[in-house]
Every structure is written in C-alpha cells, then in structure tokens.
Design a protein around this motif. Structure first.
Motif, PDB file in Angstrom:
ATOM      1  N   PHE A  49      45.811  27.336  30.158  1.00 37.18           N
ATOM      2  CA  PHE A  49      44.939  28.517  30.024  1.00 37.18           C
ATOM      3  C   PHE A  49      45.462  29.586  30.971  1.00 37.18           C
ATOM      4  CE2 PHE A  49      43.120  25.551  33.054  1.00 37.18           C
ATOM      5  CZ  PHE A  49      42.828  26.348  34.154  1.00 37.18           C
ATOM      6  N   GLU A  50      44.921  30.784  30.815  1.00 32.92           N
ATOM      7  CA  GLU A  50      45.351  31.911  31.634  1.00 32.92           C
ATOM      8  C   GLU A  50      45.022  31.636  33.105  1.00 32.92           C
ATOM      9  OE1 GLU A  50      45.115  36.786  31.262  1.00 32.92           O
ATOM     10  OE2 GLU A  50      43.622  35.546  30.285  1.00 32.92           O
ATOM     11  N   THR A  51      46.019  31.797  33.947  1.00 31.51           N
ATOM     12  CA  THR A  51      45.851  31.470  35.363  1.00 31.51           C
ATOM     13  C   THR A  51      44.851  32.418  36.034  1.00 31.51           C
ATOM     14  OG1 THR A  51      48.131  30.696  35.409  1.00 31.51           O
ATOM     15  CG2 THR A  51      47.113  31.179  37.535  1.00 31.51           C
ATOM     16  N   ILE A  52      43.906  31.822  36.745  1.00 33.26           N
ATOM     17  CA  ILE A  52      42.904  32.593  37.475  1.00 33.26           C
ATOM     18  C   ILE A  52      43.319  32.667  38.938  1.00 33.26           C
ATOM     19  CG2 ILE A  52      40.529  32.481  38.343  1.00 33.26           C
ATOM     20  CD1 ILE A  52      39.788  31.298  35.566  1.00 33.26           C
ATOM     21  N   VAL A  53      43.518  33.888  39.416  1.00 30.25           N
ATOM     22  CA  VAL A  53      43.751  34.104  40.846  1.00 30.25           C
ATOM     23  C   VAL A  53      42.823  35.241  41.233  1.00 30.25           C
ATOM     24  CG1 VAL A  53      45.362  34.803  42.656  1.00 30.25           C
ATOM     25  CG2 VAL A  53      46.179  33.397  40.752  1.00 30.25           C
ATOM     26  N   ALA A  54      41.802  34.947  42.013  1.00 30.80           N
ATOM     27  CA  ALA A  54      40.808  35.948  42.394  1.00 30.80           C
ATOM     28  C   ALA A  54      40.714  35.964  43.906  1.00 30.80           C
ATOM     29  CB  ALA A  54      39.459  35.622  41.769  1.00 30.80           C
ATOM     30  N   ALA A  87      36.645  36.813  44.029  1.00 34.83           N
ATOM     31  CA  ALA A  87      36.408  35.373  43.928  1.00 34.83           C
ATOM     32  C   ALA A  87      34.944  35.057  43.625  1.00 34.83           C
ATOM     33  CB  ALA A  87      36.851  34.664  45.211  1.00 34.83           C
ATOM     34  N   SER A  88      34.087  36.067  43.664  1.00 38.96           N
ATOM     35  CA  SER A  88      32.698  35.820  43.255  1.00 38.96           C
ATOM     36  C   SER A  88      32.557  35.856  41.741  1.00 38.96           C
ATOM     37  CB  SER A  88      31.763  36.840  43.897  1.00 38.96           C
ATOM     38  OG  SER A  88      31.867  38.081  43.239  1.00 38.96           O
ATOM     39  N   LEU A  89      33.638  36.230  41.026  1.00 31.94           N
ATOM     40  CA  LEU A  89      33.653  36.153  39.560  1.00 31.94           C
ATOM     41  C   LEU A  89      34.252  34.796  39.194  1.00 31.94           C
ATOM     42  CD1 LEU A  89      35.275  39.670  38.914  1.00 31.94           C
ATOM     43  CD2 LEU A  89      32.836  39.107  38.863  1.00 31.94           C
ATOM     44  N   PRO A  90      33.462  33.911  38.607  1.00 25.36           N
ATOM     45  CA  PRO A  90      33.974  32.546  38.385  1.00 25.36           C
ATOM     46  C   PRO A  90      35.267  32.498  37.558  1.00 25.36           C
ATOM     47  CG  PRO A  90      31.593  32.622  38.075  1.00 25.36           C
ATOM     48  CD  PRO A  90      32.041  34.041  38.231  1.00 25.36           C
ATOM     49  N   GLN A 142      30.650  39.361  47.741  1.00 26.02           N
ATOM     50  CA  GLN A 142      31.218  38.730  48.936  1.00 26.02           C
ATOM     51  C   GLN A 142      32.435  37.871  48.554  1.00 26.02           C
ATOM     52  OE1 GLN A 142      28.279  37.202  51.860  1.00 26.02           O
ATOM     53  NE2 GLN A 142      26.741  37.762  50.341  1.00 26.02           N
ATOM     54  N   TYR A 143      32.190  36.668  48.087  1.00 25.95           N
ATOM     55  CA  TYR A 143      33.284  35.787  47.690  1.00 25.95           C
ATOM     56  C   TYR A 143      32.689  34.612  46.926  1.00 25.95           C
ATOM     57  CZ  TYR A 143      31.621  33.376  51.823  1.00 25.95           C
ATOM     58  OH  TYR A 143      30.821  32.749  52.730  1.00 25.95           O
ATOM     59  N   GLY A 144      33.517  33.678  46.566  1.00 28.34           N
ATOM     60  CA  GLY A 144      33.027  32.501  45.856  1.00 28.34           C
ATOM     61  C   GLY A 144      33.888  31.298  46.189  1.00 28.34           C
ATOM     62  N   VAL A 145      33.306  30.122  46.031  1.00 27.75           N
ATOM     63  CA  VAL A 145      34.038  28.866  46.257  1.00 27.75           C
ATOM     64  C   VAL A 145      33.770  27.933  45.076  1.00 27.75           C
ATOM     65  CG1 VAL A 145      34.056  26.716  47.618  1.00 27.75           C
ATOM     66  CG2 VAL A 145      34.103  28.941  48.789  1.00 27.75           C
ATOM     67  N   ARG A 146      34.832  27.423  44.468  1.00 24.97           N
ATOM     68  CA  ARG A 146      34.704  26.348  43.482  1.00 24.97           C
ATOM     69  C   ARG A 146      35.792  25.342  43.811  1.00 24.97           C
ATOM     70  NH1 ARG A 146      35.105  29.082  39.155  1.00 24.97           N
ATOM     71  NH2 ARG A 146      37.240  28.795  38.505  1.00 24.97           N
TER      72      ARG A 146
END
Lengths: 353, 353
Positions: A188-193, A198-201, A329-333
């Motif tokens: 799938f398309e690589t996600i780099v945020a 990074a708050s956008l999943p 702010q940011y996100g963590v998964r």
C-alpha cells in the motif's frame, strides 16, 4: 510451491456445501489463492467442477505457464463475452452460480442476469475469503519473510533519517531499502507523517520537511510472493523522547495480546485495548478498529473491531494496532502482526519494544 | 488549486440532464475529482444539490481540512449506516439516485434497494468519468510535471543499469529516483521484464538477473498531485542494438500520431497502427489495445481500441503504446502520452526517438 490442489479441493467442497453449481470469481486475490495467478484484470468461472481463468492477451502467456487448477482462456473480444460463451455451455436448467456480492459490480451482475434465464446469480459473502483466513505453514513462512524484509529495510532507514529531510524522501529511502532487502512491490502507499501530521492516522508522505524533535509515524507494507507485510512504527529522531501516550498505547497492546488464543472473540480483543485507552483518558482519540487480517490482501478477514462476530482460530494472521491521535499535536500507533497458535500466538513481526 | 467549483457545477448539470435527483459516488477517483479528497475507503452522496462525503475516523480530520464542494460526515459505525441515515432524510416519494454501475458492488446496490421503497437506483456508466476525460489547463500542467519526474528518474536509471542486476533491483532504483525527483507514490506496480520475459506484456519485476545483451521492457508510473504518469521504454544495455521489430513499432506509432486530432475516431487510430504491424508480418503479436486515457487513474476514458465508439476531443489525454511480443524471444512496446489540441496533439512525455 503452496498446496494449491488441497485448497482448491476445500473450495469445491464449500461450493457443494452451499449448493452452488458454479462460481464466478471477480476478486483478484481469490484468483491468486486458487489458481496461482495474478493480473490487473481477470475472471474465474467454475462450472460443474471445472474452472476457467479468463484473461486478455497481455496475460495469456503467463497464465498458460503459471496457473494451476484451471484452464486459461484468452478473451479475444472482452472478458465478459468470454464469460458468456463459457456459461452458454451450461445444460443445467437452473444453474446456481455463486457471485462475490461485495466485489462483483452491479453492472456485471445485471448483464449476466440479462443473458440467461437458466442462470441464477446467488450472492455469497466471503466464501473464498474465509478459507484464506486460516493460513497454512507455507503461507506463514512467506509472511515471515515479508516481515523480515520489512524490518531489515526499516532498520536501515532509521539510521539515515534526519531533520530537514522531506517525508517523501523518507518514504523513498524506505521503499528503496525494501527492494534491496528482496521486496517485490508495495502492499500500500507508504505513510510517513511527521509532527502534527502524525495526528492523521492515514497520511501519505508529502513534501513537508521534518523538524528537529518531531516524531514520525511510519506505516508501510511490502509484498513478497504475493503476501503483504504491514507494520507501523513511531520513529524518534536522536535526542527526542517518547511522548507520554506511547506508554498508554504499549499497555493497550499488552491488554490485547493477553487475550489472543483460539476461541476468544475478535471483538473482545478490540474491547480490552479500547477500554485501556479510554480509562487512560484518551477514549475520544482512538477511532479505528484494533486490527485486521493480513495475507494476499493487506486488509482481509478477520476484523478485530467492536462489531466483529468472529472467533479467533488457529492459523489466523492479524495486526494489533492501537493508536492515539491528538489533533494539532501528534499521534502514536504501534502495529505488529501475530499468527494464532493452538494455545496463544506468535509474532510474525519483531515486536516493538 | 484546480477549479473544483466549476467542475462540480458541470457535474450537477449532468445529474440534472440525466434527470437524477441524487447520486452515489463509490469510485474513489471521482471523489478526488469532485471533492479534492482521496481515501482508501469513502463514499459520496449528493441529494438535492447538496453533497456529503462519508469517511471513517482515520480520514475525518483531513476531510474537514481539505475537502471542497461537500460536507464531510464521520461514519461512527459504518459508511453504509451513515449513507442510510443521509438517504433517510429524503422526502421525495420517488428519488432517482444515480449509481456507478461498473463500480458499486452488487451488495451495496441490493442493500440500498432493501432499505427504501422510495429510492430508485439508476445505473449510470461513466457519468463523472466523461467529465474527467477532458482535462483543463491545470490538469495538463500537473500531468506534465508527473512526466517530467518520470523521465528525470528514467534518465538517472539508464546510466546505472548493468548486467548482473536483478529486475527487482532495477525497479527499486527507478522507484528511488522517482521519489527523489518529486514523485508522490507509484501509479502501478513497476514492470521490469528482461530477455525472454519481455515477451510478456505485463510482467512485474522478479529476482531474475539481467544477462548481457538482453533488452529490458520497463513500464512504470508515478503519481504527482494525484495524477498518473505512464511510460514504457525499451532499455538497451551498452553495446546492444535495437531489435528489428523496434522499427516496426516506431512506424506504427507514427501511423497513429498522424491521425490524432479532434473529430477522429479512437478506433481509427488503433486501426492504423494495428494494420501497420499486421502488414509487417506481426499481426498475431500485438494483442492489446493501442492506448488508454490517463489522469487520476492510470486507465481511464477514452479507450483507443478497435471497439471504441468515441471521437477524439480537444483536452483528451491518452497513451499511444503499440507493441510486438515474440513468445520465447523478447518483446518491444513504446509508450508515450499526448494531449489533444485544437488542430492535433502535443506530447506530455518526451517522446522516444
């Protein structure tokens, strides 16, 4: 070579159990699973226990050399016309033809119904997908190799990420390392945020530059022998620290892991992780489901969600990926992948620590 | 920023012309075109001139910040349930709801019909796609940039290809160069076929090593601002010569180019190239169609095929890609892309010479 003949036999048994006289395959991963063949456009049709694989001229040579369990058919005019000609050989006055209700287009369904009064299209849901859900030993080994490739590449990447790089450059470097490690394409398309993004999943890489102290959410997948890896990591630049929500996400993972074994409910695994995040005060910031099956598709059965009705079974492979996203702010998964064993589970990925 | 409001207005006019009271968008590129929004899963629904974009929690923040011409709606349970709730606001006793017959699943169609007796799903074919077929100036500039990226990357690649490399390594290097040149992801799986494998028109890169004197068929696409490039080149290693069929393919191209102008038939352009190849003795070795439209999708309207009924119009963008494939030996395909102008065409790619 996977045991294509036994999975095909199980599939034919399922058709019989569902009183289907035939089946129309329109979902590409199911063709790969049953016939060892992948194309951007193709159809499979089973009639009275005999299967045909309909492809256009771009794929006929490889279909003839690779495909198993089926007879490749060249569509000279269109795939639909070839399907019509195959179905017209039917002598059954009331042929029950299984269709993949979630994948066949309304148009193809209506067209088939207009061709024949003797063919009844019977909607099915996940008939082949439910067989695919339980992986055999060879599939598990293939998936392990996909994860080895993914993690080798990620290991090289993190040594070379630095502030000032764009997200796109990070994605490019990661994808190059994936190829060098033996990857056969992206799942799938690589996600780099980075930073606030990074708050956008699900944020694909952009031209944004990485600032010092920003964290990067990286979610990426590679294909190996048709099977997909899927891994999410939070990449911290040197000198930066894990944000407080990191620990909450880790604990939510542990809650989920503690419940994985045959017989557990998929919804219950989602629930314990979700409750942990809610009790920690972030209930409004974890909107997506906890995980999903993985194999020839990057999202397949089972779903690990509040609404899932499925029980965990030995041989299932799925992701566990709780996240907390703080808008602006940011996100963590954190995402790892497990295979269910008789008494619990094993990791297919090297779990985040 | 593209002129989203005028394309949306034209779309609403089309709904009116087709006597549709509403429309259900299930094909992702159409959502991108109308609403400036892309997601792996989303639906659009227009009712009485007002459009809703239904997304899950992964996409709601970006939908709210990016999407135009529509109201983003968060699906808390499922997209289908949210659609049901939107449609239930309808007061029209006989709502004609356009559906994308080639893209909506049979299942979603049947589900909507089961919900309401007041909603008639009206199958449409290419309603939005026909608007997308004619590109505006900004789309053409975006496509030009996608091709600039593609050709910059390819230029770097050819300097670094050597015997002994695997096809996968070549693909990896090309994809890395695409990212470095500004690419935002791949438009499709990169095709690198060397030697005998080049006789397979659509062969993804494998672990096969390139031998001296083998030719490479490379077909690749990059995305830029959502738009796709698509280019095929035959890469010759130093010291190797173009095979005799190369010239035949070049001549077939010239035949096609000589016919491109508004008012020509798409089928006629296919026909002249096909006849040239047939008269040169290779009629059995060019099975696929001559070309296809290109834009937000790598294959879109118009088709340049023997069966196409369409006339060429100003603003259309399409590939011209004749090929000759000699099983067990090798194959040659050359693909460039044009935009139709008032009196002829311009290349969007730097044409092969």
């Amino acid at each position: 070579m996977a045991d294509f003949s036994s999975r095909y036999r199980r599939w034919l048994e399922q058709l019989e159990a569902d009183q289907l006289d035939g089946f129309l395959l329109t979902h590409s991963p199911n063709l790969t699973y049953l016939f060892n063949f992948t194309a951007s456009t193709a159809m499979g049709c089973c009639l009275a226990g005999e299967s045909f694989l309909i492809v256009d001229s771009r794929y006929i040579e490889s279909a003839r050399s690779q495909a198993v369990n089926c007879q490749p058919v060249l569509a000279r005019d269109s795939l639909e016309q070839e399907l019509r000609s195959i179905l017209s050989k039917n002598k059954n006055p009331k042929l029950r033809l299984g269709i993949e209700a979630n994948h066949i287009s309304y148009d193809l369904f209506a067209t088939i119904q207009s061709w024949f009064t003797t063919v009844e299209c019977v909607p099915t849901h996940g008939l082949t997908e439910k067989l695919r859900m339980i992986k055999d030993e060879e599939e598990i080994q293939t998936l392990k190799e996909a994860f080895r490739i993914a993690q080798t590449a990620y290991g090289h990447l993190v040594k070379n990420v630095s502030p000032g790089m764009t997200e796109t450059a990070v994605a490019g470097l990661l994808e190059f390392e994936l190829r060098k490690a033996g990857g056969e394409g992206l799942a799938f398309e690589t996600i780099v945020a980075s930073g606030k993004r990074a708050s956008l999943p699900h944020a694909p890489a952009t031209a944004k530059r990485i600032e010092p102290e920003e964290l990067l959410l990286i979610d990426f997948g590679v294909k190996y022998h048709g099977y997909c890896s899927d891994l999410t990591r939070v990449c911290l630049l040197p000198g930066t620290r894990k944000p407080p929500i990191y620990k909450v996400v880790q604990e939510a993972r542990e809650q989920a892991f503690s419940r994985i074994k045959p017989g557990a409910l998929c919804s219950e695994i989602d629930q314990v992780a979700r409750e942990w995040i809610a009790r920690s005060g972030y209930g409004d910031h974890f909107g997506h489901s906890l995980g999903h099956g993985l194999g020839l598709e990057v999202h397949e059965l089972p779903a690990l969600s509040t609404r899932s009705q499925m029980e965990v079974q030995e041989g299932m492979v799925f992701t566990i990926e709780p996240g907390i996203y703080l808008p602006g702010q940011y996100g963590v998964r954190i995402e790892d992948v497990v295979v269910v064993t008789p008494n619990g589970f094993q990791f297919l990925s090297q779990p985040d620590s």
